[in-house]
Design a protein around this motif. Structure first.
Motif, PDB file in Angstrom:
ATOM      1  N   ALA A  18       1.376  -0.996  -0.008  1.00 53.63           N
ATOM      2  CA  ALA A  18       0.147   0.154   0.016  1.00 53.63           C
ATOM      3  C   ALA A  18       0.840   1.079  -0.182  1.00 53.63           C
ATOM      4  CB  ALA A  18      -1.000   0.226   1.216  1.00 53.63           C
ATOM      5  N   ILE A  19       2.199   0.890   0.815  1.00 57.35           N
ATOM      6  CA  ILE A  19       2.814   2.175   0.734  1.00 57.35           C
ATOM      7  C   ILE A  19       3.288   2.799  -0.668  1.00 57.35           C
ATOM      8  CG2 ILE A  19       4.641   2.970   1.798  1.00 57.35           C
ATOM      9  CD1 ILE A  19       4.667   1.689   4.759  1.00 57.35           C
ATOM     10  N   PHE A  20       3.845   1.319  -1.311  1.00 59.02           N
ATOM     11  CA  PHE A  20       4.548   1.637  -2.728  1.00 59.02           C
ATOM     12  C   PHE A  20       3.531   1.966  -3.832  1.00 59.02           C
ATOM     13  CE2 PHE A  20       5.629  -0.488  -6.495  1.00 59.02           C
ATOM     14  CZ  PHE A  20       7.241   0.352  -6.631  1.00 59.02           C
ATOM     15  N   THR A  21       2.312   1.439  -3.820  1.00 59.76           N
ATOM     16  CA  THR A  21       0.999   2.309  -4.610  1.00 59.76           C
ATOM     17  C   THR A  21       0.104   2.933  -4.301  1.00 59.76           C
ATOM     18  OG1 THR A  21      -0.371   1.165  -3.282  1.00 59.76           O
ATOM     19  CG2 THR A  21       0.306   0.131  -4.877  1.00 59.76           C
ATOM     20  N   ALA A  22       0.927   3.775  -3.016  1.00 59.41           N
ATOM     21  CA  ALA A  22       0.187   5.819  -3.062  1.00 59.41           C
ATOM     22  C   ALA A  22       1.464   6.124  -3.162  1.00 59.41           C
ATOM     23  CB  ALA A  22       0.142   4.919  -1.301  1.00 59.41           C
ATOM     24  N   ALA A  23       3.092   5.992  -3.285  1.00 64.17           N
ATOM     25  CA  ALA A  23       3.973   6.625  -3.486  1.00 64.17           C
ATOM     26  C   ALA A  23       4.249   6.675  -4.803  1.00 64.17           C
ATOM     27  CB  ALA A  23       4.606   5.943  -2.809  1.00 64.17           C
ATOM     28  N   GLU A  24       5.134   8.427  -5.338  1.00 63.32           N
ATOM     29  CA  GLU A  24       5.085   8.897  -6.898  1.00 63.32           C
ATOM     30  C   GLU A  24       7.184   8.259  -6.968  1.00 63.32           C
ATOM     31  OE1 GLU A  24       3.312  10.207  -8.747  1.00 63.32           O
ATOM     32  OE2 GLU A  24       1.634  10.295  -7.818  1.00 63.32           O
ATOM     33  N   PRO A  25       6.849   8.337  -8.182  1.00 61.05           N
ATOM     34  CA  PRO A  25       8.118   7.195  -8.468  1.00 61.05           C
ATOM     35  C   PRO A  25       9.422   8.661  -8.200  1.00 61.05           C
ATOM     36  CG  PRO A  25       6.993   8.318 -10.797  1.00 61.05           C
ATOM     37  CD  PRO A  25       6.085   8.380  -9.663  1.00 61.05           C
ATOM     38  N   GLY A  26       8.898   9.458  -7.934  1.00 60.78           N
ATOM     39  CA  GLY A  26      10.150  10.698  -7.234  1.00 60.78           C
ATOM     40  C   GLY A  26      11.472  11.210  -8.829  1.00 60.78           C
ATOM     41  N   PRO A  27      12.324  11.789  -8.656  1.00 65.24           N
ATOM     42  CA  PRO A  27      13.236  11.945  -9.615  1.00 65.24           C
ATOM     43  C   PRO A  27      14.143  10.421  -9.319  1.00 65.24           C
ATOM     44  CG  PRO A  27      14.208  12.867  -7.604  1.00 65.24           C
ATOM     45  CD  PRO A  27      12.486  12.120  -7.292  1.00 65.24           C
ATOM     46  N   ILE A  28      14.903  10.013 -10.773  1.00 65.79           N
ATOM     47  CA  ILE A  28      15.792   9.428 -10.199  1.00 65.79           C
ATOM     48  C   ILE A  28      17.520   9.678  -9.370  1.00 65.79           C
ATOM     49  CG2 ILE A  28      17.438   7.475 -11.643  1.00 65.79           C
ATOM     50  CD1 ILE A  28      15.641   7.908 -14.285  1.00 65.79           C
ATOM     51  N   PRO A  29      17.435   8.448  -8.711  1.00 68.41           N
ATOM     52  CA  PRO A  29      18.765   9.162  -7.220  1.00 68.41           C
ATOM     53  C   PRO A  29      19.705   9.572  -8.084  1.00 68.41           C
ATOM     54  CG  PRO A  29      18.165   7.047  -7.790  1.00 68.41           C
ATOM     55  CD  PRO A  29      16.799   7.201  -8.045  1.00 68.41           C
ATOM     56  N   GLU A  30      20.581  10.234  -7.347  1.00 73.06           N
ATOM     57  CA  GLU A  30      22.190  10.149  -7.714  1.00 73.06           C
ATOM     58  C   GLU A  30      22.983   9.511  -6.812  1.00 73.06           C
ATOM     59  OE1 GLU A  30      24.996  13.255 -10.283  1.00 73.06           O
ATOM     60  OE2 GLU A  30      23.507  13.396  -9.480  1.00 73.06           O
ATOM     61  N   GLY A  31      24.192   8.490  -6.807  1.00 78.27           N
ATOM     62  CA  GLY A  31      24.791   8.297  -5.606  1.00 78.27           C
ATOM     63  C   GLY A  31      24.913   7.603  -4.828  1.00 78.27           C
ATOM     64  N   GLN A  32      25.224   7.516  -4.175  1.00 71.57           N
ATOM     65  CA  GLN A  32      25.527   5.963  -2.941  1.00 71.57           C
ATOM     66  C   GLN A  32      24.263   5.679  -2.315  1.00 71.57           C
ATOM     67  OE1 GLN A  32      29.345   4.410  -1.404  1.00 71.57           O
ATOM     68  NE2 GLN A  32      28.290   4.299   0.269  1.00 71.57           N
ATOM     69  N   ALA A  33      23.300   5.347  -2.133  1.00 68.63           N
ATOM     70  CA  ALA A  33      22.322   4.496  -1.056  1.00 68.63           C
ATOM     71  C   ALA A  33      22.807   3.329   0.211  1.00 68.63           C
ATOM     72  CB  ALA A  33      21.645   4.400  -1.752  1.00 68.63           C
ATOM     73  N   ASP A  34      22.415   3.349   0.941  1.00 75.21           N
ATOM     74  CA  ASP A  34      22.729   2.340   1.688  1.00 75.21           C
ATOM     75  C   ASP A  34      21.535   1.546   1.708  1.00 75.21           C
ATOM     76  OD1 ASP A  34      25.056   3.148   2.951  1.00 75.21           O
ATOM     77  OD2 ASP A  34      24.151   3.932   4.365  1.00 75.21           O
ATOM     78  N   GLY A  35      21.146   0.277   0.754  1.00 69.74           N
ATOM     79  CA  GLY A  35      20.362  -1.145   1.127  1.00 69.74           C
ATOM     80  C   GLY A  35      19.987  -2.034   2.368  1.00 69.74           C
TER      81      GLY A  35
END
Length: 143
Positions: A18-35
């Motif tokens: 439900a959280i995923f389906t309610a969200a917009e994609p947002g911008p394609i991220p840049e840089g390093q992300a902790d997963g």
């Protein structure tokens, strides 16, 4: 609502969807992300599984939106490997736009994997992993 990775690990699968389906994609991220791998969400095991995966297998992703690619940070040494193309497309979950992480043409090891992400808070993306068309797990990316 602002989410944290700790909250996502405690959230049942239906609510993550439900959280995923309610969200917009947002911008394609840049840089390093902790997963953080989200396996068995909403259970007492989710946090421990995530810690083990982070320690031994997958630590996150490094995005280069100008080149339209990312590299996964893997192994205990944080090697940048397993490349994916990054672009916006329709989600298999709900048919709405998402940011697609496509390994089909860039990786021999993960060519059957498809990740989809959407922005759910400042610097926080929620992702879905598919193996062929079967859903596997969720994950979080914190920038």
């Amino acid at each position: 609502m602002a989410y944290t990775v700790a909250q996502l690990l405690k959230t049942p699968q239906k609510e993550l969807d439900a959280i995923f389906t309610a969200a917009e994609p947002g911008p394609i991220p840049e840089g390093q992300a902790d997963g953080t791998a989200i396996i068995a969400p909403g259970t007492t095991f989710s946090d421990e599984i995530a810690k083990m995966i982070s320690l031994f297998a997958w630590q996150g992703k490094v995005f280069d939106p100008k080149a339209g690619v990312l590299r996964n940070r893997i192994t205990p040494f944080g090697l940048n490997a397993i490349v994916a193309k990054v672009y916006k497309d329709k989600s298999w979950l709900d048919g709405k736009e998402c940011i697609l992480l496509d390994y089909s043409e860039t990786s021999l090891v993960a060519h059957w994997i498809r990740d989809e992400i959407r922005l759910i808070g400042p610097g926080l993306y929620l992702g879905k992993v598919y193996w062929d068309k079967a859903r596997l797990i969720d994950f979080a990316l914190q920038f």
